[in-house]
Design a protein around this motif. Sequence first.
Motif, PDB file in Angstrom:
ATOM      1  N   ALA A  96       0.725  -1.298  -0.057  1.00 32.67           N
ATOM      2  CA  ALA A  96       0.032  -0.013   0.087  1.00 32.67           C
ATOM      3  C   ALA A  96       0.881   1.304  -0.143  1.00 32.67           C
ATOM      4  CB  ALA A  96      -0.921   0.128   1.210  1.00 32.67           C
ATOM      5  N   TRP A  97       1.915   0.980   0.894  1.00 30.89           N
ATOM      6  CA  TRP A  97       2.926   2.385   1.070  1.00 30.89           C
ATOM      7  C   TRP A  97       3.623   2.521  -0.438  1.00 30.89           C
ATOM      8  CZ3 TRP A  97       5.393   1.976   6.541  1.00 30.89           C
ATOM      9  CH2 TRP A  97       4.523   2.355   7.504  1.00 30.89           C
ATOM     10  N   LEU A  98       4.113   1.411  -0.927  1.00 25.96           N
ATOM     11  CA  LEU A  98       4.657   1.567  -2.527  1.00 25.96           C
ATOM     12  C   LEU A  98       3.534   2.004  -3.212  1.00 25.96           C
ATOM     13  CD1 LEU A  98       6.462  -1.653  -2.861  1.00 25.96           C
ATOM     14  CD2 LEU A  98       7.483   0.681  -2.369  1.00 25.96           C
ATOM     15  N   GLY A 102      11.150  -2.217   4.726  1.00 23.77           N
ATOM     16  CA  GLY A 102      11.243  -0.838   5.294  1.00 23.77           C
ATOM     17  C   GLY A 102      12.562  -0.259   4.860  1.00 23.77           C
ATOM     18  N   GLU A 103      13.340  -0.625   4.399  1.00 26.55           N
ATOM     19  CA  GLU A 103      14.619  -0.068   3.696  1.00 26.55           C
ATOM     20  C   GLU A 103      14.051   0.539   2.290  1.00 26.55           C
ATOM     21  OE1 GLU A 103      18.033  -2.722   4.338  1.00 26.55           O
ATOM     22  OE2 GLU A 103      17.989  -1.979   6.599  1.00 26.55           O
ATOM     23  N   ALA A 104      13.337  -0.335   1.719  1.00 26.97           N
ATOM     24  CA  ALA A 104      12.855  -0.078   0.238  1.00 26.97           C
ATOM     25  C   ALA A 104      11.989   1.298   0.448  1.00 26.97           C
ATOM     26  CB  ALA A 104      12.126  -0.977  -0.245  1.00 26.97           C
ATOM     27  N   ILE A 105      11.140   1.018   1.608  1.00 29.56           N
ATOM     28  CA  ILE A 105      10.413   2.531   1.845  1.00 29.56           C
ATOM     29  C   ILE A 105      11.202   3.836   1.966  1.00 29.56           C
ATOM     30  CG2 ILE A 105       8.395   3.470   3.308  1.00 29.56           C
ATOM     31  CD1 ILE A 105       7.089   1.247   1.726  1.00 29.56           C
ATOM     32  N   THR A 115      12.680   4.790  -1.590  1.00 29.05           N
ATOM     33  CA  THR A 115      11.637   5.366  -2.275  1.00 29.05           C
ATOM     34  C   THR A 115      11.318   6.712  -2.015  1.00 29.05           C
ATOM     35  OG1 THR A 115      10.920   3.205  -2.819  1.00 29.05           O
ATOM     36  CG2 THR A 115       9.678   5.088  -3.818  1.00 29.05           C
ATOM     37  N   LEU A 116      10.877   7.100  -0.525  1.00 31.78           N
ATOM     38  CA  LEU A 116      10.478   8.261  -0.150  1.00 31.78           C
ATOM     39  C   LEU A 116      11.803   9.378  -0.122  1.00 31.78           C
ATOM     40  CD1 LEU A 116       8.096   9.419   1.366  1.00 31.78           C
ATOM     41  CD2 LEU A 116       9.085   8.915   3.502  1.00 31.78           C
ATOM     42  N   LEU A 126      16.127  11.976   5.005  1.00 32.14           N
ATOM     43  CA  LEU A 126      15.010  12.411   4.552  1.00 32.14           C
ATOM     44  C   LEU A 126      15.075  14.039   4.274  1.00 32.14           C
ATOM     45  CD1 LEU A 126      12.056  10.378   5.984  1.00 32.14           C
ATOM     46  CD2 LEU A 126      12.560  10.461   3.421  1.00 32.14           C
ATOM     47  N   ASN A 127      15.714  14.576   5.410  1.00 30.80           N
ATOM     48  CA  ASN A 127      15.585  16.033   5.471  1.00 30.80           C
ATOM     49  C   ASN A 127      16.762  16.511   4.252  1.00 30.80           C
ATOM     50  OD1 ASN A 127      15.532  18.682   6.092  1.00 30.80           O
ATOM     51  ND2 ASN A 127      17.120  18.485   8.137  1.00 30.80           N
ATOM     52  N   GLU A 128      18.010  15.712   4.401  1.00 31.27           N
ATOM     53  CA  GLU A 128      19.021  15.977   3.167  1.00 31.27           C
ATOM     54  C   GLU A 128      18.438  15.713   2.233  1.00 31.27           C
ATOM     55  OE1 GLU A 128      22.225  13.553   4.694  1.00 31.27           O
ATOM     56  OE2 GLU A 128      22.373  14.908   6.233  1.00 31.27           O
ATOM     57  N   SER A 129      17.706  15.008   1.852  1.00 31.89           N
ATOM     58  CA  SER A 129      16.851  14.703   0.301  1.00 31.89           C
ATOM     59  C   SER A 129      16.128  15.643   0.136  1.00 31.89           C
ATOM     60  CB  SER A 129      16.281  13.266   0.255  1.00 31.89           C
ATOM     61  OG  SER A 129      17.016  12.084   0.854  1.00 31.89           O
TER      62      SER A 129
END
Length: 484
Positions: free
Chosen positions: A104-106, A140-143, A146-147, A175-178
């Motif tokens: 679902a998240w993907l 989890g690592e895949a999420i 992708t995020l 995530l912040n750096e991205s």
Amino acid sequence: MKTDIAYNQLADAERRRQESNRRERVYSRCLFALATVATVLLAATALYSLLTPRAPFSHPTPSSSLPRPQAESCSDACKIVLVESIPEGLEFNSSTTHPSIFQAWLNLMSEARSSIDIASFYWTLTNKDTGTEEPTAYQGEAILKTLSELSGKLSVRIAVNTPQQSQPQADLRQLNESGADIRTVNMRALTSGVLHTKFWVVDKKHIYIGSANMDWRSLTQVKELGAVVYNCSCLAADLGKIFEAYWFLGESESIPSPWPSSFSTYYNKDTPLQLPLNNTPSSVYLSSSPPSFCAAGRTPDLQSILSVMEDARSFIYIAVMNYLPTMEFSRPKRYWADIDTQLRRMVYERRVKVRLLISCWASTQPVMFPFLKSLASVYDHKSKLDIQVRLFVVPSTPKQKEIPFARVNHNKYMVTDKIAYIGTSNWSGDYFVSTAGSALVVNQTASQSLEPTVQSQLREVFERDWDSDYSKPLTQNSDLKDLC
Ligand SMILES: *[C@@H]1O[C@H](CO)[C@@H](O)[C@H](O)[C@H]1NC(C)=O
Ligand SMILES: *[C@@H]1O[C@H](CO)[C@@H](O)[C@H](O)[C@H]1NC(C)=O
Ligand SMILES: *[C@@H]1O[C@H](CO)[C@@H](O)[C@H](O)[C@H]1NC(C)=O
Ligand SMILES: *[C@@H]1O[C@H](CO)[C@@H](O)[C@H](O)[C@H]1NC(C)=O
Ligand SMILES: *[C@@H]1O[C@H](CO)[C@@H](O)[C@H](O)[C@H]1NC(C)=O
């Protein structure tokens, strides 16, 4: 799963005293605001009933003082899908299955064109975060990967409970750096609680809400339940308002009272949003806790739970991780029986069949069991008092046992003969008084369609789990050492 760590720091007595003073101030403000609202409503109601001819079933509603929405119904072809995480190795002899939360998240990320807003408790999506070397951290690592990629391309906003020094923060840093926008909500200072909510709003059109944390274990090692609603801008706009409240609090030192009108909603337990869900006419609303986070029109989460129970005519099935008629984290200890009393009342006054499926794992507080045994002891066939409690245990291999804070049923939902309620809160007082959470409430009793309703799908999930080998009846003689 790290609430206990989060709450350990409350051990500082001085801070606690300050916080409880603060909480009392917040409460009295709240109470005053509620009283004011109630007075206005009473006046409006009186006026309303004077001016309106009496219809047998017209019940004036708290939101009747709000201006009516332009369009009370929603024409989006909303599609709802129940989603689950089933821990590695768990097998059910049942045809009841749902897509995974991972999938679902993907899907949500692949649908995203402009924005992703995520309300979250904490982030541990990688093996590194948990000091493990588990192949099942892959999802989890895949999420996270992708995020992070999307964070450079679209607007990604994350509201998260302010992490403590001891908590891993590598995911948030990445995530912040991205390019993601991150705000930490200091719930400890605001309400002495935590931001426990877990939901997504994508493109102001699709949503996810449910029990899973942003944690790799929530995808493969913890049993979770949630719902995704696709193509549903009316509902997404309403959940968006709850997100905006967290976003606002991420930069604010105090809780607005009252909340500015941009946070208000028309949709609540008395005037739900009318929309087609899976081609079925449905009434839907979102509730929120704590009450101080509820802008005008929003049903507090506890009121939503009590009213769903009140409305049941034949059964109430509840699957929650923790059930305690106490304020779990407050010192001095406080008894808190709002939900417990309502359940006993429904069993006695309405002869409603009540089933509670509660989780048992290494970290379960032993004090939960005497209270559950007390509820279960109300069962009496002759007096037609029909209430039963079972404990759900997720078995572990020795290797799985080593995964910290995993292998547990983390579900937080309720299904009655009428309503499906999908929440994010444990069921003890704190979660309705000081902790932020939210829930989706779906009513499809008007359905004439052949498609299974959300209520019937959720009932099947409950029955699958209740009847499985993983759940054991709790009786007066149950010895927990034998059960979990
Ligand atoms: C529910 O409570 C338990 C025990 O306090 C905690 O570990 C867990 O994190 C809480 N639920 C969620 C959704 O986090
Ligand atoms: C994100 O990065 C910026 C710039 O490096 C920094 O100032 C900010 O504190 C970071 N925010 C969070 C939530 O980590
Ligand atoms: C959402 O709507 C679009 C456009 O109508 C459609 O292509 C897509 O399949 C829908 N998504 C779902 C999950 O129903
Ligand atoms: C569910 O909807 C029906 C009709 O649409 C309504 O009569 C009933 O009161 C609703 N129940 C709840 C709990 O909202
Ligand atoms: C499934 O059914 C088989 C055979 O009836 C039984 O041995 C097994 O314990 C059942 N498993 C569960 C999880 O209920």
